[in-house]
Every structure is written in C-alpha cells, then in structure tokens.
Design an enzyme around this catalytic site. Structure first.
Site, mmCIF file in Angstrom:
data_model
loop_
_atom_site.group_PDB
_atom_site.id
_atom_site.type_symbol
_atom_site.label_atom_id
_atom_site.label_comp_id
_atom_site.label_asym_id
_atom_site.label_seq_id
_atom_site.Cartn_x
_atom_site.Cartn_y
_atom_site.Cartn_z
ATOM 1 N N CYS A 301 0.814 -1.230 0.000
ATOM 2 C CA CYS A 301 0.000 0.000 0.000
ATOM 3 C C CYS A 301 0.844 1.275 0.000
ATOM 4 O O CYS A 301 0.628 2.174 -0.818
ATOM 5 C CB CYS A 301 -0.972 -0.017 1.177
ATOM 6 S SG CYS A 301 -0.216 0.066 2.817
ATOM 7 N N HIS A 349 -2.555 1.209 6.714
ATOM 8 C CA HIS A 349 -2.975 1.118 5.313
ATOM 9 C C HIS A 349 -3.208 2.514 4.749
ATOM 10 O O HIS A 349 -3.579 3.446 5.481
ATOM 11 C CB HIS A 349 -4.260 0.298 5.182
ATOM 12 C CG HIS A 349 -4.618 -0.011 3.759
ATOM 13 N ND1 HIS A 349 -3.863 -0.845 2.971
ATOM 14 C CD2 HIS A 349 -5.648 0.426 2.976
ATOM 15 C CE1 HIS A 349 -4.406 -0.924 1.766
ATOM 16 N NE2 HIS A 349 -5.485 -0.157 1.738
ATOM 17 N N HIS A 361 -5.829 1.837 -4.369
ATOM 18 C CA HIS A 361 -4.931 1.308 -3.346
ATOM 19 C C HIS A 361 -4.534 -0.121 -3.663
ATOM 20 O O HIS A 361 -5.145 -0.786 -4.499
ATOM 21 C CB HIS A 361 -5.566 1.387 -1.946
ATOM 22 C CG HIS A 361 -6.739 0.477 -1.742
ATOM 23 N ND1 HIS A 361 -7.053 -0.091 -0.533
ATOM 24 C CD2 HIS A 361 -7.702 0.016 -2.601
ATOM 25 C CE1 HIS A 361 -8.136 -0.840 -0.649
ATOM 26 N NE2 HIS A 361 -8.555 -0.789 -1.880
#
Length: 389
Positions: A301, A349, A361
């Site tokens: 990420c 994240h 993402h």
C-alpha cells in the site's frame, strides 16, 4: 476486508463532516448480515464456520500488513545504517593507510639516524610505546627531536588519533547495523508467519466455501461503491443548491470530497501534481499486492502511494507511519483527488483519493491494485486524510 473492524452505523450518521446516505448504509448492513449468516455456527465436524474463517483470515491479513510496514521501516533503517557503516569502514581503511605511511616515515628516519651514528633511541622508543602520548608524558621526546622529526611525529599522531576515533565510530555503527538487521529479520518472519497462517486457513476451505467468501467480499465492495456514489450525488446536490442560493456566482467551496482536481478553488500547483500522481496510480491498476514491494511490477500500500507521488516530483517517506505526517491533515469532507487516505488505529494502510468517495490502493495479500470506495472496510476504519504537497 476485515469485517471485525466494521461497526454498524445508523442512517444519517456523519463521518468527518459527511452525512452517510441511509440507502447505502442499508446496503452495507445487508452485506454484513449475509456474511454473518454464512455458516455462522460451527459445522458438525467441529471445523470453524465460514464466518469464523473469514474473520480470522481478515485479521491475519491486517496483522501481516501492519508487520509489513514495520518491515519497510526496518529495511529503510538498515539500508541507511549499512551505507553509514560502509562509509566509516572505508574511512578507517584510508586512515589506516595514512597511519602506516606515517609510521614508515618515522621508521625510515630512525634507521637513517642509526646508520649515521646519530642519536636515534628516542624515535625508536616512540615507535615501541603503547601510545605516542604515553611516551611524550614520560620521556619528553619532542624536546629532543629536530623540526623535520617533529613534523613526522605530528603527522603520525594526527593520523593515529583520527584512526582510533573512526575505528570506534565504525565499531558502534556495526553494532547498530546488527540490531537493525535483527529487527528486519523479526519483521520479515512475522509477515511470513501471518500470511502462512492465513493460507493454511484458506486451504482448508472447499471450492464452494471459497466461492461464497469471494461472493461476500464482492457484494461488500459493491455496497461500498454504492455508498460512495450516493455520497457523491448528495454532495453535488448540496453544492448546486448552495450556488443557486448565492445567485449562481459561486464556484463552489472546494470542501467536498467529490471536487475534481481541476476545481478553481483548488491550488493549481497541487492539482497539477495530484493529476500526475493519479495518472500513475491508475496505470498500476491490476498489478499484484506484494508485501515490501515498491514497483514497478507489484506494490504494497505505501509503496504504491510513494511511487505515485514520486511520479509528480514529490518524495514521500517509505512507510504509512511517516507518510501520515508528510503533509497537511484535512477532513474527509475537504479531501481532494490526490490526497492520501489512511486507515485503522495503527495507520497501517493507505490509498490515493480519486474523488467521488473513491480511492486507488493496493488492498491486501492475494489482491490487486484497484479503485474502490474509501468505505471499503466501513467508515470507522478511516483514520485520517493528508494532503502531501
């Protein structure tokens, strides 16, 4: 993703200044109920229910992602420490060479004095002393040396002092490097352990159960997308009403997460950079999530967000923990395309906001870079929004 992180919401609640559409919330609730009723009770053979497996796998993936960010931090620290240590070792080698040359110079002068019958014991004794200073303090060598001899001794003393200092620095740097390598090894082992446990759980499912899990996740993503779309429509209606009330002269406040990157209210320089970052991120859609990866073939990420903004000339730190501090924090209501959306209490994240409640993402192990709703794991999972440039 992790359904255990999703908290039930009532219709009309607000998140970061945004009212959640009741219709979309109901859709998400229906998906949650679907997942809860999928083998909610243990089977007759004692195996965990499908819901229990889903929760465990999601939790393991979340733990693996958190451990991945720790691995990224340890790797970055280890790389910097190794570079520093190598530099110090090279400097020590160069200093040692100069020290040997100074020692040879003193030895040559002592030998020349001995051959000519001149008094040389002082210089010879100097070379045999534990340290130059010890000899100076005890025998006052310098008072009995010529100017040329003093120059040679001074050079030797300077090089020896510098060499000893750098050797100490190199020793300490090596010790630190050993510690960072140990941290890196530990973080790597943690990631592998969590992913291995998730794979083991999934391997115990039948093909039918895996298909049902995939269907539940698909429906959850679709419900989250509908929530984002409903939010975008509501925000657009509110902006239109506001413009009408002001006589149609307002260009908008730019406070909506649906505001395009080219909005007149946006900073033109930021909009240009954000457009480049988003173009890069879109080009990566479909590439696999791989922990610790920074491209070009796969990403985790934070590796994706770092690479996306690098494409626009902005250097972001490697980890989510540092990226969250690399810009200006804004509310979700003020989010603009290009902003970074961070998730979970441990900030493990991140995604790149694209507008209309959506983001790009790298979701989790086994998944691919994709665009989906910022509500993909429920509104309670959203930690913060950061404008990096």
């Amino acid at each position: 993703m992790a359904s255990q992180h999703r908290k039930p919401r009532s219709a009309g609640t607000r998140v970061a200044g945004i009212r959640t559409p009741a219709l979309a919330t109901a859709a998400l609730t229906s998906v949650a109920l679907l997942s809860q009723t999928a083998n909610a009770s243990p089977s007759d053979d004692g195996k965990p229910s499908l819901e229990e497996v889903e929760k465990k796998v999601d939790d393991l993936y979340r733990q693996a992602e958190s451990a991945t960010e720790k691995y990224n931090a340890a790797k970055e620290k280890t790389t910097k420490q190794r570079k520093r240590t190598d530099g110090l070792l090279n400097a020590v080698a160069q200093r040692t060479q100069k020290l040997n040359e100074a020692r040879e110079e003193l030895g040559s002068r002592a030998a020349a004095q001995y051959r000519t019958g001149a008094s040389a014991p002082d210089t010879a004794a100097f070379l045999l002393a534990d340290t130059p200073q010890d000899y100076f303090d005890q025998n006052h060598l310098m008072s009995r040396l010529t100017d040329r001899q003093k120059g040679a001794v001074d050079a030797y003393v300077t090089e020896q002092s510098a060499t000893m200092k750098q050797r100490q620095e190199a020793t300490e740097s090596l010790a630190t490097l050993t510690d960072t390598q140990s941290d890196l090894k530990t973080a790597k082992a943690t990631v592998q352990k969590k992913l291995g446990a998730a794979r083991e759980l999934l391997s115990q499912l039948t093909a039918q159960e895996k298909a049902r899990l995939a269907a539940i996740e698909k429906q959850r993503r679709e419900a989250a997308a509908r929530e984002a779309a409903e939010l975008a429509r509501r925000q657009a209606a509110e902006q239109a009403a506001a413009r009408q009330e002001s006589g149609g002269t307002s260009s908008g406040t730019g406070s909506s997460p649906t505001a395009p990157a080219t909005s007149a209210s946006a900073d033109p320089s930021y909009a240009t950079k954000a457009e480049k970052a988003l173009a890069f991120a879109r080009a990566q859609i479909g590439k696999p999530y791989v922990w610790g990866a920074t491209g070009p073939d796969s990403y985790d990420c934070s590796g994706l967000t770092q690479a996306a903004w690098k494409a626009s000339g902005v250097t972001l730190p490697r980890t989510t923990y540092d990226q969250v501090n690399a810009g200006t924090t804004v509310s979700l209501a003020d989010a603009r395309p290009g902003d970074l959306i961070f998730f979970y209490d441990d900030v493990s994240h991140v995604g790149v906001y694209t507008g209309n409640g959506m983001m790009i993402h790298a979701p989790k192990p086994g998944a691919y870079v994709r665009e989906e709703s910022v509500f993909y794991d429920g509104e309670s999972a959203i930690h913060s929004v950061v404008r990096p440039a």
